[in-house]
Design a protein around this motif. Sequence first.
Motif, PDB file in Angstrom:
ATOM      1  N   THR A 101       0.817  -1.207   0.000  1.00  0.00           N
ATOM      2  CA  THR A 101       0.000   0.000   0.000  1.00  0.00           C
ATOM      3  C   THR A 101       0.848   1.254   0.000  1.00  0.00           C
ATOM      4  O   THR A 101       0.333   2.348   0.103  1.00  0.00           O
ATOM      5  N   GLY A 102       2.144   1.081  -0.120  1.00  0.00           N
ATOM      6  CA  GLY A 102       3.003   2.243  -0.263  1.00  0.00           C
ATOM      7  C   GLY A 102       3.373   2.938   1.028  1.00  0.00           C
ATOM      8  O   GLY A 102       3.869   4.055   1.008  1.00  0.00           O
ATOM      9  N   MET A 103       3.150   2.293   2.138  1.00  0.00           N
ATOM     10  CA  MET A 103       3.533   2.929   3.398  1.00  0.00           C
ATOM     11  C   MET A 103       4.919   2.471   3.823  1.00  0.00           C
ATOM     12  O   MET A 103       5.170   2.197   4.971  1.00  0.00           O
ATOM     13  N   GLY A 104       5.796   2.377   2.850  1.00  0.00           N
ATOM     14  CA  GLY A 104       7.109   1.819   3.152  1.00  0.00           C
ATOM     15  C   GLY A 104       7.967   2.670   4.044  1.00  0.00           C
ATOM     16  O   GLY A 104       9.018   2.226   4.465  1.00  0.00           O
ATOM     17  N   THR A 105       7.556   3.892   4.323  1.00  0.00           N
ATOM     18  CA  THR A 105       8.386   4.701   5.196  1.00  0.00           C
ATOM     19  C   THR A 105       8.299   4.244   6.644  1.00  0.00           C
ATOM     20  O   THR A 105       9.172   4.523   7.437  1.00  0.00           O
ATOM     21  N   GLU A 106       7.251   3.539   6.996  1.00  0.00           N
ATOM     22  CA  GLU A 106       7.143   3.080   8.369  1.00  0.00           C
ATOM     23  C   GLU A 106       7.314   1.584   8.438  1.00  0.00           C
ATOM     24  O   GLU A 106       6.703   0.842   7.689  1.00  0.00           O
ATOM     25  N   ALA A 107       8.160   1.140   9.349  1.00  0.00           N
ATOM     26  CA  ALA A 107       8.318  -0.278   9.625  1.00  0.00           C
ATOM     27  C   ALA A 107       7.578  -0.555  10.919  1.00  0.00           C
ATOM     28  O   ALA A 107       7.789   0.118  11.916  1.00  0.00           O
ATOM     29  N   PHE A 108       6.704  -1.515  10.905  1.00  0.00           N
ATOM     30  CA  PHE A 108       5.922  -1.852  12.090  1.00  0.00           C
ATOM     31  C   PHE A 108       6.626  -2.977  12.839  1.00  0.00           C
ATOM     32  O   PHE A 108       7.109  -3.934  12.238  1.00  0.00           O
ATOM     33  N   PHE A 109       6.646  -2.855  14.149  1.00  0.00           N
ATOM     34  CA  PHE A 109       7.377  -3.799  14.970  1.00  0.00           C
ATOM     35  C   PHE A 109       6.438  -4.673  15.790  1.00  0.00           C
ATOM     36  O   PHE A 109       5.398  -4.215  16.276  1.00  0.00           O
ATOM     37  N   GLY A 110       6.845  -5.927  15.944  1.00  0.00           N
ATOM     38  CA  GLY A 110       6.146  -6.810  16.860  1.00  0.00           C
ATOM     39  C   GLY A 110       6.491  -6.436  18.296  1.00  0.00           C
ATOM     40  O   GLY A 110       7.372  -5.606  18.538  1.00  0.00           O
ATOM     41  N   GLN A 111       5.816  -7.060  19.235  1.00  0.00           N
ATOM     42  CA  GLN A 111       6.024  -6.716  20.638  1.00  0.00           C
ATOM     43  C   GLN A 111       7.242  -7.421  21.221  1.00  0.00           C
ATOM     44  O   GLN A 111       7.614  -7.178  22.364  1.00  0.00           O
ATOM     45  N   GLY A 112       7.871  -8.285  20.426  1.00  0.00           N
ATOM     46  CA  GLY A 112       9.092  -8.940  20.883  1.00  0.00           C
ATOM     47  C   GLY A 112       8.854 -10.273  21.562  1.00  0.00           C
ATOM     48  O   GLY A 112       7.772 -10.551  22.090  1.00  0.00           O
ATOM     49  N   THR A 113       9.882 -11.113  21.545  1.00  0.00           N
ATOM     50  CA  THR A 113       9.857 -12.416  22.216  1.00  0.00           C
ATOM     51  C   THR A 113      11.089 -12.521  23.089  1.00  0.00           C
ATOM     52  O   THR A 113      12.216 -12.394  22.599  1.00  0.00           O
ATOM     53  N   ARG A 114      10.858 -12.728  24.374  1.00  0.00           N
ATOM     54  CA  ARG A 114      11.997 -12.898  25.278  1.00  0.00           C
ATOM     55  C   ARG A 114      12.311 -14.383  25.383  1.00  0.00           C
ATOM     56  O   ARG A 114      11.490 -15.169  25.877  1.00  0.00           O
ATOM     57  N   LEU A 115      13.458 -14.774  24.910  1.00  0.00           N
ATOM     58  CA  LEU A 115      13.892 -16.175  24.944  1.00  0.00           C
ATOM     59  C   LEU A 115      14.900 -16.359  26.069  1.00  0.00           C
ATOM     60  O   LEU A 115      15.893 -15.634  26.150  1.00  0.00           O
ATOM     61  N   THR A 116      14.615 -17.326  26.923  1.00  0.00           N
ATOM     62  CA  THR A 116      15.547 -17.691  27.994  1.00  0.00           C
ATOM     63  C   THR A 116      15.898 -19.164  27.826  1.00  0.00           C
ATOM     64  O   THR A 116      15.003 -20.020  27.821  1.00  0.00           O
ATOM     65  N   VAL A 117      17.160 -19.448  27.670  1.00  0.00           N
ATOM     66  CA  VAL A 117      17.614 -20.821  27.511  1.00  0.00           C
ATOM     67  C   VAL A 117      18.291 -21.243  28.811  1.00  0.00           C
ATOM     68  O   VAL A 117      19.235 -20.599  29.273  1.00  0.00           O
ATOM     69  N   VAL A 118      17.786 -22.340  29.382  1.00  0.00           N
ATOM     70  CA  VAL A 118      18.321 -22.773  30.692  1.00  0.00           C
ATOM     71  C   VAL A 118      19.059 -24.108  30.549  1.00  0.00           C
ATOM     72  O   VAL A 118      18.915 -24.805  29.552  1.00  0.00           O
TER      73      VAL A 118
ATOM     74  N   GLY B  42       7.743  -3.582  22.383  1.00  0.00           N
ATOM     75  CA  GLY B  42       8.347  -3.376  21.075  1.00  0.00           C
ATOM     76  C   GLY B  42       8.604  -1.910  20.827  1.00  0.00           C
ATOM     77  O   GLY B  42       8.587  -1.085  21.746  1.00  0.00           O
ATOM     78  N   LEU B  43       8.828  -1.575  19.589  1.00  0.00           N
ATOM     79  CA  LEU B  43       9.166  -0.200  19.239  1.00  0.00           C
ATOM     80  C   LEU B  43       7.986   0.532  18.628  1.00  0.00           C
ATOM     81  O   LEU B  43       7.233  -0.013  17.835  1.00  0.00           O
ATOM     82  N   GLN B  44       7.877   1.787  19.000  1.00  0.00           N
ATOM     83  CA  GLN B  44       6.826   2.643  18.470  1.00  0.00           C
ATOM     84  C   GLN B  44       7.484   3.767  17.677  1.00  0.00           C
ATOM     85  O   GLN B  44       8.346   4.473  18.195  1.00  0.00           O
ATOM     86  N   LEU B  45       7.097   3.902  16.413  1.00  0.00           N
ATOM     87  CA  LEU B  45       7.635   4.994  15.611  1.00  0.00           C
ATOM     88  C   LEU B  45       7.053   6.310  16.101  1.00  0.00           C
ATOM     89  O   LEU B  45       5.846   6.499  16.134  1.00  0.00           O
ATOM     90  N   LEU B  46       7.946   7.219  16.490  1.00  0.00           N
ATOM     91  CA  LEU B  46       7.497   8.544  16.923  1.00  0.00           C
ATOM     92  C   LEU B  46       7.363   9.480  15.735  1.00  0.00           C
ATOM     93  O   LEU B  46       6.358  10.171  15.571  1.00  0.00           O
ATOM     94  N   THR B  47       8.403   9.525  14.944  1.00  0.00           N
ATOM     95  CA  THR B  47       8.432  10.430  13.814  1.00  0.00           C
ATOM     96  C   THR B  47       9.593  10.054  12.910  1.00  0.00           C
ATOM     97  O   THR B  47      10.485   9.300  13.305  1.00  0.00           O
ATOM     98  N   TYR B  48       9.562  10.562  11.698  1.00  0.00           N
ATOM     99  CA  TYR B  48      10.678  10.357  10.787  1.00  0.00           C
ATOM    100  C   TYR B  48      10.840  11.613   9.944  1.00  0.00           C
ATOM    101  O   TYR B  48       9.935  12.447   9.843  1.00  0.00           O
ATOM    102  N   ILE B  49      11.992  11.737   9.338  1.00  0.00           N
ATOM    103  CA  ILE B  49      12.272  12.905   8.521  1.00  0.00           C
ATOM    104  C   ILE B  49      13.043  12.466   7.288  1.00  0.00           C
ATOM    105  O   ILE B  49      13.858  11.538   7.347  1.00  0.00           O
ATOM    106  N   PHE B  50      12.752  13.055   6.164  1.00  0.00           N
ATOM    107  CA  PHE B  50      13.488  12.770   4.949  1.00  0.00           C
ATOM    108  C   PHE B  50      14.789  13.563   4.964  1.00  0.00           C
ATOM    109  O   PHE B  50      14.860  14.653   5.536  1.00  0.00           O
ATOM    110  N   SER B  51      15.781  13.063   4.271  1.00  0.00           N
ATOM    111  CA  SER B  51      17.096  13.703   4.312  1.00  0.00           C
ATOM    112  C   SER B  51      17.110  15.062   3.624  1.00  0.00           C
ATOM    113  O   SER B  51      18.057  15.839   3.799  1.00  0.00           O
TER     114      SER B  51
END
Lengths: 118, 111
Positions: A101-118, B42-51
């Motif tokens: 959809t062209g929203m490539g400027t934002e990368a969306f992140f997952g909430q993360g996985t904490r791995l503990t190896v015992v 996780g990470l939350q995008l606050l803002t971004y700026i073009f160069s």
Amino acid sequence: GAVVSQHPSWVICKSGTSVKIECRSLDFQATTMFWYRQFPKQSLMLMATSNEGSKATYEQGVEKDKFLINHASLTLSTLTVTSAHPEDSSFYICSARDRITGMGTEAFFGQGTRLTVV
Amino acid sequence: GEDVEQSLFLSVREGDSSVINCTYTDSSSTYLYWYKQEPGAGLQLLTYIFSNMDMKQDQRLTVLLNKKDKHLSLRIADTQTGDSAIYFCAESRSRDDKIIFGKGTRLHILP
């Protein structure tokens, strides 16, 4: 906004076993997903770039046979830590870009996985 | 090479402005980001700026970019206790490319 779901949020496993972490884009198609590793009080280190339908691209120093990445569909990428050892204990975070959809400027992140190896 | 540097800690009194600084080395950086990470999250995008931009403002956030010096800053006006988090500076060469992160600045709010 777009959501990336990561599962499980935490896992404890025995040394020598394998652990699979899933990363799903819930409301968009992600042709590319990124896997990061974060050590305590440190930055996110990019491990690999996961491309749908092709082999992942690993960063220098990351063992591809130890960290298996599969990106079989446009909404799912998996990271399998094989033969886990205590030094693999870390916080693993996935990220996806909404390229369709062209929203490539934002990368969306997952909430993360904490791995503990015992 | 790609490298992003930022100071590790910043303490600010509630109500004051916080300024977090960052430098990067990749002259091909096109997108520069600020992410926020709260404990265990996780990470939350606050803002971004073009160069090709010098400044971007979004409510309490102001981003300044000095492309010549490869210096990026994030100013948070009227800092609140809810702003306590780790702030990551990051860059990428294109809209589809991998994002390279700095080590993060832990913002501590003093009462």
